[in-house]
Design an enzyme around this catalytic site. Sequence first.
Site, PDB file in Angstrom:
ATOM      1  N   HIS A   1      -4.840   2.062   7.505  1.00  0.00           N
ATOM      2  CA  HIS A   1      -3.443   2.529   7.557  1.00  0.00           C
ATOM      3  C   HIS A   1      -3.227   3.627   6.500  1.00  0.00           C
ATOM      4  CE1 HIS A   1       1.077   1.512   7.768  1.00  0.00           C
ATOM      5  NE2 HIS A   1       0.979   2.327   6.739  1.00  0.00           N
ATOM      6  N   GLU A   2      -3.743   3.396   5.281  1.00  0.00           N
ATOM      7  CA  GLU A   2      -3.526   4.370   4.200  1.00  0.00           C
ATOM      8  C   GLU A   2      -4.359   5.633   4.404  1.00  0.00           C
ATOM      9  OE1 GLU A   2      -1.012   3.846   2.477  1.00  0.00           O
ATOM     10  OE2 GLU A   2      -0.775   1.724   2.910  1.00  0.00           O
TER      11      GLU A   2
ATOM     12  N   CYS B   1       5.492  -0.086   7.254  1.00  0.00           N
ATOM     13  CA  CYS B   1       5.209   1.076   6.426  1.00  0.00           C
ATOM     14  C   CYS B   1       6.460   1.403   5.612  1.00  0.00           C
ATOM     15  CB  CYS B   1       4.851   2.256   7.326  1.00  0.00           C
ATOM     16  SG  CYS B   1       4.464   3.750   6.418  1.00  0.00           S
ATOM     17  N   LEU B   2       6.253   1.697   4.325  1.00  0.00           N
ATOM     18  CA  LEU B   2       7.411   2.002   3.475  1.00  0.00           C
ATOM     19  C   LEU B   2       8.127   3.273   3.954  1.00  0.00           C
ATOM     20  CD1 LEU B   2       5.950   1.162  -0.046  1.00  0.00           C
ATOM     21  CD2 LEU B   2       7.553  -0.191   1.317  1.00  0.00           C
TER      22      LEU B   2
ATOM     23  N   HIS C   1      -2.602   7.877   6.648  1.00  0.00           N
ATOM     24  CA  HIS C   1      -1.541   8.653   5.978  1.00  0.00           C
ATOM     25  C   HIS C   1      -2.095   9.966   5.423  1.00  0.00           C
ATOM     26  CE1 HIS C   1       2.184   6.425   5.944  1.00  0.00           C
ATOM     27  NE2 HIS C   1       1.613   5.315   5.508  1.00  0.00           N
TER      28      HIS C   1
ATOM     29  N   GLY D   1       0.829  -1.200   0.000  1.00  0.00           N
ATOM     30  CA  GLY D   1       0.000   0.000   0.000  1.00  0.00           C
ATOM     31  C   GLY D   1       0.862   1.248   0.000  1.00  0.00           C
TER      32      GLY D   1
ATOM     33  N   GLN E   1       3.234   9.955   0.731  1.00  0.00           N
ATOM     34  CA  GLN E   1       4.515   9.275   0.979  1.00  0.00           C
ATOM     35  C   GLN E   1       5.535   9.532  -0.126  1.00  0.00           C
ATOM     36  OE1 GLN E   1       2.428   5.333   1.964  1.00  0.00           O
ATOM     37  NE2 GLN E   1       4.312   5.182   3.122  1.00  0.00           N
TER      38      GLN E   1
HETATM   39 NI    NI Z   1       2.380   3.329   5.514  1.00  0.00          NI
END
Ligand code: NI
Length: 174
Positions: free
Chosen positions: A136-137, A94-95, A140, A46, A51
């Site tokens: 989660h997204e 998370c990236l 963000h 995701g 991000q």
């Molecule tokens: Ni994330």
Amino acid sequence: MATRTILTLPDPRLRLVSKPVAKVDAEIRKLVEDMFETMYGAPGIGLAAVQVGVPKRVVTTDLAKKDEPKNPKVYINPELLWASEERAAYEEGCLSIPEYYEEVERPAHVKVRYTDLDGNEQEIEANGLLATCLQHEIDHLNGVLFIDHISKLKRSRVIKKFAKAARRETEEAE
Ligand code: NI
């Protein structure tokens, strides 16, 4: 298509609240293409546009397992309409916080409204990994990271670790 740079902790841009997308135009479609390339390249399941430094309410996901065909999904302006009282815990990563994983408890079932890439409004009910991933997204897009849902002690530890690594990189670059 182009791979974009993924911002990592403690980059303050990760805390921006993303703006709604007014129209799904060529610029948004290009952004989505780049987000998929970036997400698959990482690799991750995701990604939120913020991000990659674009504070717009755009999310890409692909929850397919390694042996399954790709399942790219785009959620524009996703909105949580409903969340269950029942909760479920998943180990999240998370990236933007590479190689850090921690268990997070969230509502187990959610209902989400979003706009698809054709500009049509859609609604889905999600549970399991998809429910966690969408929450989660969407977090963000509101400047919230999964570490905001863990204990204060664990959170300050991971923030300190990443701040230290970022300082080291700056020093080495000087
Ligand atoms: Ni994330």
